[in-house]
Structure formats: C-alpha cells, structure tokens
Design an enzyme around this catalytic site. Structure first.
Site, mmCIF file in Angstrom:
data_model
loop_
_atom_site.group_PDB
_atom_site.id
_atom_site.type_symbol
_atom_site.label_atom_id
_atom_site.label_comp_id
_atom_site.label_asym_id
_atom_site.label_seq_id
_atom_site.Cartn_x
_atom_site.Cartn_y
_atom_site.Cartn_z
ATOM 1 N N ASP A 110 50.510 14.726 33.041
ATOM 2 C CA ASP A 110 49.513 15.704 32.607
ATOM 3 C C ASP A 110 48.172 15.324 33.240
ATOM 4 O O ASP A 110 47.704 14.200 33.086
ATOM 5 C CB ASP A 110 49.384 15.724 31.081
ATOM 6 C CG ASP A 110 48.719 16.999 30.575
ATOM 7 O OD1 ASP A 110 47.723 17.428 31.186
ATOM 8 O OD2 ASP A 110 49.199 17.558 29.574
ATOM 9 N N SER B 293 38.917 21.278 21.180
ATOM 10 C CA SER B 293 39.720 22.428 20.764
ATOM 11 C C SER B 293 41.213 22.125 20.742
ATOM 12 O O SER B 293 41.998 22.920 20.228
ATOM 13 C CB SER B 293 39.459 23.622 21.695
ATOM 14 O OG SER B 293 39.841 23.309 23.029
ATOM 15 N N ASN B 294 41.615 20.972 21.302
ATOM 16 C CA ASN B 294 43.031 20.576 21.278
ATOM 17 C C ASN B 294 43.444 19.980 19.935
ATOM 18 O O ASN B 294 44.632 19.982 19.584
ATOM 19 C CB ASN B 294 43.315 19.518 22.349
ATOM 20 C CG ASN B 294 43.023 19.962 23.763
ATOM 21 O OD1 ASN B 294 42.678 19.146 24.607
ATOM 22 N ND2 ASN B 294 43.146 21.243 24.054
ATOM 23 N N LEU B 295 42.479 19.438 19.193
ATOM 24 C CA LEU B 295 42.797 18.516 18.102
ATOM 25 C C LEU B 295 43.479 19.176 16.911
ATOM 26 O O LEU B 295 44.109 18.482 16.115
ATOM 27 C CB LEU B 295 41.532 17.791 17.646
ATOM 28 C CG LEU B 295 40.844 16.939 18.728
ATOM 29 C CD1 LEU B 295 39.615 16.240 18.159
ATOM 30 C CD2 LEU B 295 41.809 15.919 19.326
ATOM 31 N N ASN C 213 51.912 26.991 31.613
ATOM 32 C CA ASN C 213 51.633 27.997 32.637
ATOM 33 C C ASN C 213 52.894 28.284 33.443
ATOM 34 O O ASN C 213 53.765 27.419 33.595
ATOM 35 C CB ASN C 213 50.491 27.548 33.551
ATOM 36 C CG ASN C 213 50.841 26.313 34.342
ATOM 37 O OD1 ASN C 213 51.425 26.392 35.428
ATOM 38 N ND2 ASN C 213 50.503 25.130 33.820
ATOM 39 N N CYS D 63 47.240 30.492 25.373
ATOM 40 C CA CYS D 63 46.697 30.214 24.046
ATOM 41 C C CYS D 63 45.177 30.224 24.044
ATOM 42 O O CYS D 63 44.553 30.499 23.019
ATOM 43 C CB CYS D 63 47.207 28.862 23.549
ATOM 44 S SG CYS D 63 48.992 28.787 23.321
ATOM 45 N N CYS E 50 55.998 45.573 25.645
ATOM 46 C CA CYS E 50 55.583 44.384 24.906
ATOM 47 C C CYS E 50 54.345 43.806 25.582
ATOM 48 O O CYS E 50 53.788 44.402 26.502
ATOM 49 C CB CYS E 50 56.713 43.357 24.816
ATOM 50 S SG CYS E 50 57.092 42.529 26.371
#
Length: 348
Positions: free
Chosen positions: A59, A66-68, A128, A185, A317
């Site tokens: 990674d 904002s990940n936490l 992604n 997301c 959709c």
C-alpha cells in the site's frame, strides 16, 4: 509447535476442520494482501492472529484522519505514516511468530508480476478498478488463487477467483467502467462496520482455501447489504470457458448492450417503446432516479415472471455492476433484448 504456539492457537487446534494439520498449512503459506485500508485492516488482523507463515502488505497511501472510523489498525499518532509499514509494525506486536513484509508503494504494471509471484495466495482489498484488473490479470498469468472483496456505501461483495479452474474477475466484470463511472467511498461514503464484516469474510475464505474446509466462493459472488442484512450468492459463469471454444451467447454483447443517457433520451424523443427497470436499493431509487420501475436486484429473481415483455428492456443502476448481474439473471429466463445504463455519468 512449541508450548507457546500450542497455547496461542489452542482454539483453532480444537476445530476438527483445522487441527494440527491445518495449523501447519497456515504456517507454511504465504499471502499477499493488496491494500491496508478498510478491508485490509480487519483481514490482516485475523490472518496474523491465525498464524499465517508470511504476510506481504502492499500500500502506497498514508494514514489520514478520515480513515480512522473504519481502518481499525491505526490511531491518531499514525496519521501521515505509510499504511503498509505501519500495519506490519502493529501486526508484528500482535503475533511476533509470523513473517511480515511491507511494500510501502503502490502495485503497478512494472512490479506486479514480481511481487505476486513470491506468494501462494493473493487477497485484493484495493479500492480502485485499475488495481483490481492488474491484480486479476497477474494472478491469472501466474496461476495464483485470488480472494476478492469490495465495499460501497452499505453494500459489500466477496468472491474467490482463479481457483481450481474457476472463473476470474473478468468473468464477473469483463471490462472496467469509464473513469467518470467509477464509484468510490471518498465521494459516496461508507459505513464503518461494513469493511469489518467484509474483511472478516475475506479472511475466512483465505483460511478455508489454505486448510481445505467448508464451501468456498469460487464461481460465486456473495453480496451483503448492511441496511437489512440481506445476503445473496450469485453464480458466476466464465465469459469464455477455458475448456471449450466460445459459443454464441457467451460474450457480453450477446447478452446485453451498454447505452448512455443520450441514447436513452433519443428513444424517449422518438417515442420508441422500452421498459426501464432500476435494480438498485429502494433508498437509492428514492434519493435519485431517472424514472422507470424499481425492482431491487435481490428481489428480481422472484419477480422476473411478472415483468411485462418489451422488445427493449433497460436495466439501470449506479455503476453498471448490478445491471450486468441482473441482465445475466434475466437472460437465463427470457429472451428480450437487454440494455444497461449507468447513473454515474448522468447530469444530476
């Protein structure tokens, strides 16, 4: 195993499906995890706890605040640090008896084959489409089994690809959506517990494959809805079976045709008859729609017989993924001309 290992893995060893033989298989297996984010965090915790012999983590992102709410491996003092290296450091404290390899960069066409070739099994928790197709195609070329998971808003998907002659990711999603049609997301949001649920399922599939117990998801796509706990499993048929030559109806164009908003509008302007069915969830349809009839993908199988016949049946959709599954389901029961349309590139 020494006394400390017997104590650590006692609850797994008691299971008849795992036992000493299964634990030894786990200890001898190497797994590469693509992505140490929402899905990677829970599955890494459970794989490290289970005693996998070697876990590679790739990674290139850094931890952000904002990940936490969902990436449960990290704390405030990890903000700004590389995810792969930070995850490896924390997992080494959880289980110092396993080998951990951090790759603090993104997977790319230049490094994918070399990295993936070094592992027995691959788990894709990326967020992604370019990475998903790169991982899939590399696993197919190297004949590596692939455990896949994805999340979007309140929905998660899990499958096993390229395992024991089973289909690969392209059998389910033949082509990547256009960049402007790809959900993420960061724009749409995701509930915190959902990656924990789906990541745990992915870890479970990994252990089942390694130890050889239970029914795995090869050739199947599990879809879980956190809003109502609806869970369904769809069968995946390879677009071009490896053992047989292609026949009429096996390619996606023979099943359905993708259209855009302008083409649909042209049909309306010309008053051409068609039936539009939105296969998203009810809350999505109420939030925004382009008309038509709402039938959730989860309810479609039971309602196929009630759908009036139309020469043109359009399935709608958000990204096209549910519409493709709906088209395959309908094509097994009826012979209309099927079209699919995505809402992500519509003018809202």
């Amino acid at each position: 195993m020494n006394n400390q290992e017997l104590k650590r893995y006692d609850r797994q060893l008691l299971l008849e499906e795992i036992g000493f033989e299964g634990q030894e298989k786990l200890h001898q297996t190497s797994v590469l995890v693509i992505g140490a984010g929402g899905l990677g965090c829970p599955l890494l915790l459970y794989l490290a706890g289970a005693g996998l012999g070697k876990i590679g983590i790739i990674d290139g992102d850094v931890v952000e605040e904002s990940n936490l709410h969902r990436q449960v491996l990290y704390q405030m003092n990890d903000i700004g640090k590389n995810k792969a290296q930070t995850a490896a450091d924390k997992l080494s404290r959880l289980n110092p008896g396993i080998q951990l390899q951090a790759y603090p960069h993104h997977l790319s066409p230049e490094n994918a084959m070399a990295i993936i070739a070094a592992y027995d099994l691959v788990i894709d928790g990326s967020d992604n489409f370019p990475t998903r197709y790169l991982v899939n195609d590399s696993c197919v070329a190297l004949n590596k089994p692939l455990v896949f998971g994805s999340i979007f808003k309140f929905e998660g998907q899990v499958s096993v690809f390229n395992y024991q002659g089973g289909p690969d990711y392209r059998s389910c999603y033949p082509e990547s959506p256009l960049p402007e049609e790809q959900p993420n997301c960061g724009e749409s949001g995701v509930t915190g517990p959902l990656p924990g649920i789906i990541g745990s399922m992915m870890a479970n599939e990994c252990m089942k494959i390694i130890c050889g117990f239970g029914d795995h998801l090869s050739g199947k796509l599990l879809i879980f809805n956190a809003l109502n706990y609806d869970m369904q499993i769809f069968n995946i048929q390879p677009e071009n079976p490896k053992s047989d030559p292609p026949t009429e109806g096996t390619d996606k164009t023979a099943i359905y045709q993708e259209i855009g908003q302008q083409e649909l509008q042209d049909w309306k302007d010309k008053e051409e008859p068609f039936l539009l069915i939105d296969v998203r969830e009810a809350y999505e349809f109420e939030e925004y729609n382009i008309g038509g009839t709402h039938i959730s993908l989860y309810d479609l199988k039971e309602k196929i017989a009630d759908i009036p016949f139309h020469h043109k049946l359009v399935l709608c959709c958000t990204s096209g993924a549910k519409s493709r599954m709906a088209a395959k389901l309908i094509s097994q029961n009826r012979k209309e001309k099927l079209f699919i349309i995505s809402l992500l590139n519509s003018n809202r």
